[in-house]
Scaffold this motif. Structure first.
Motif, short mmCIF file in Angstrom:
data_model
loop_
_atom_site.label_atom_id
_atom_site.label_comp_id
_atom_site.label_asym_id
_atom_site.label_seq_id
_atom_site.Cartn_x
_atom_site.Cartn_y
_atom_site.Cartn_z
N SER A 74 49.15 -20.35 -49.44
CA SER A 74 49.07 -21.03 -50.73
C SER A 74 47.82 -21.90 -50.73
CB SER A 74 50.30 -21.89 -50.97
OG SER A 74 51.43 -21.09 -51.10
N THR A 75 47.05 -21.83 -51.78
CA THR A 75 45.85 -22.65 -51.90
C THR A 75 45.90 -23.38 -53.24
OG1 THR A 75 44.52 -20.96 -53.00
CG2 THR A 75 44.50 -20.96 -50.59
N VAL A 76 45.07 -24.40 -53.37
CA VAL A 76 44.92 -25.09 -54.64
C VAL A 76 43.46 -24.98 -55.05
CG1 VAL A 76 45.08 -27.29 -55.87
CG2 VAL A 76 46.82 -26.68 -54.18
N LEU A 77 43.23 -24.43 -56.23
CA LEU A 77 41.89 -24.37 -56.81
C LEU A 77 41.73 -25.63 -57.65
CD1 LEU A 77 42.02 -20.68 -58.07
CD2 LEU A 77 40.94 -21.51 -55.98
N ARG A 78 40.58 -26.31 -57.51
CA ARG A 78 40.34 -27.54 -58.26
C ARG A 78 38.98 -27.51 -58.93
NH1 ARG A 78 39.54 -31.98 -55.46
NH2 ARG A 78 39.29 -30.99 -53.45
N TYR A 79 38.91 -28.18 -60.08
CA TYR A 79 37.65 -28.38 -60.79
C TYR A 79 37.70 -29.78 -61.39
CZ TYR A 79 33.84 -28.02 -64.08
OH TYR A 79 32.67 -28.25 -64.76
N SER A 80 36.56 -30.47 -61.35
CA SER A 80 36.51 -31.83 -61.88
C SER A 80 35.18 -32.08 -62.57
CB SER A 80 36.67 -32.83 -60.73
OG SER A 80 36.47 -34.15 -61.19
N THR A 81 35.23 -32.83 -63.65
CA THR A 81 34.00 -33.17 -64.36
C THR A 81 33.13 -34.13 -63.56
OG1 THR A 81 35.16 -34.91 -65.58
CG2 THR A 81 34.96 -32.76 -66.66
N LEU A 106 38.81 -20.00 -63.69
CA LEU A 106 37.44 -20.12 -64.18
C LEU A 106 37.41 -20.37 -65.68
CD1 LEU A 106 34.54 -20.00 -63.09
CD2 LEU A 106 34.55 -17.56 -63.59
N VAL A 107 38.22 -19.65 -66.44
CA VAL A 107 38.29 -19.85 -67.88
C VAL A 107 38.74 -21.27 -68.20
CG1 VAL A 107 39.59 -19.20 -69.96
CG2 VAL A 107 38.59 -17.43 -68.51
N ARG A 108 39.74 -21.76 -67.47
CA ARG A 108 40.20 -23.13 -67.67
C ARG A 108 39.09 -24.13 -67.39
NH1 ARG A 108 44.95 -24.44 -64.19
NH2 ARG A 108 45.01 -26.33 -65.44
N SER A 109 38.27 -23.87 -66.36
CA SER A 109 37.16 -24.79 -66.04
C SER A 109 36.12 -24.78 -67.16
CB SER A 109 36.53 -24.45 -64.69
OG SER A 109 35.65 -23.36 -64.77
N TYR A 110 35.88 -23.59 -67.74
CA TYR A 110 34.91 -23.50 -68.84
C TYR A 110 35.44 -24.16 -70.11
CZ TYR A 110 31.96 -20.40 -66.07
OH TYR A 110 31.13 -19.86 -65.11
N GLU A 111 36.75 -24.27 -70.24
CA GLU A 111 37.31 -25.01 -71.38
C GLU A 111 37.06 -26.50 -71.24
OE1 GLU A 111 41.39 -23.74 -71.27
OE2 GLU A 111 40.96 -21.87 -72.32
N VAL A 112 36.95 -26.97 -70.00
CA VAL A 112 36.67 -28.39 -69.74
C VAL A 112 35.18 -28.66 -69.88
CG1 VAL A 112 36.75 -30.21 -67.99
CG2 VAL A 112 38.68 -28.64 -68.24
N VAL A 113 34.35 -27.83 -69.23
CA VAL A 113 32.88 -27.93 -69.33
C VAL A 113 32.34 -26.50 -69.44
CG1 VAL A 113 30.74 -28.63 -68.21
CG2 VAL A 113 32.78 -30.03 -67.94
N ALA A 114 31.73 -26.19 -70.56
CA ALA A 114 31.19 -24.85 -70.78
C ALA A 114 30.09 -24.54 -69.77
CB ALA A 114 30.64 -24.73 -72.20
N ALA A 115 29.92 -23.26 -69.47
CA ALA A 115 28.82 -22.83 -68.60
C ALA A 115 27.51 -23.29 -69.22
CB ALA A 115 28.83 -21.31 -68.44
#
Length: 137
Positions: free
Chosen positions: A24-31, A108-117
């Protein structure tokens, strides 16, 4: 204000002899670090029994979902239609993990919803990097 997302994702660690061990892993993204993604591994998946976090470019994950990408410590490539391989190199060895491609795409899609590419605040990123580099100088 910091906006972060986390996603629990199940992967398969490929061991010597091509045995696959569920992890089990946790993927994280932060502004606060908008160019990066983080993959947290539990202690039982690490050689030294301590939790491990790998950090790499969000753009690398994007590229690796479509075609082989990366040089050096992190490499990513599609394995088949449903799985993507993440390969991590360290001075202690190599870890090869197969992730469900759909889970990585969803993250990845969720991260782009937070900050667009391309919408990353580069001035803040550069300022933070310079501050860390010259802290105490």
């Amino acid at each position: 204000m910091d906006t972060s997302i986390e996603q629990l994702t199940h992967a398969r660690l490929v061991t010597a002899g091509d045995r696959e061990v569920p992890v089990s892993t946790v993927l994280r993204y932060s502004t606060t670090d908008p160019l990066a993604v983080f993959v947290d591994f539990p202690a039982e998946a690490a050689l030294d029994g301590e939790e491990v976090t790998w950090t790499f470019a969000r753009s690398l994950l994007d590229q690796g979902l479509r075609a082989p990408a990366g040089h050096g410590d992190v490499r990513i490539w599609p394995y088949d239609r449903t799985r993507t391989v993440l390969e991590f190199h360290s001075p202690y060895g190599l870890a090869l993990l197969q992730f469900p491609a759909a889970a990585l795409r969803r993250f990845l899609v969720r991260s782009y919803e937070v900050v667009a590419a391309g919408g990353e605040d580069m001035a803040t990123v550069v300022e933070r990097g310079l501050s860390a580099l010259f802290d105490g100088v």
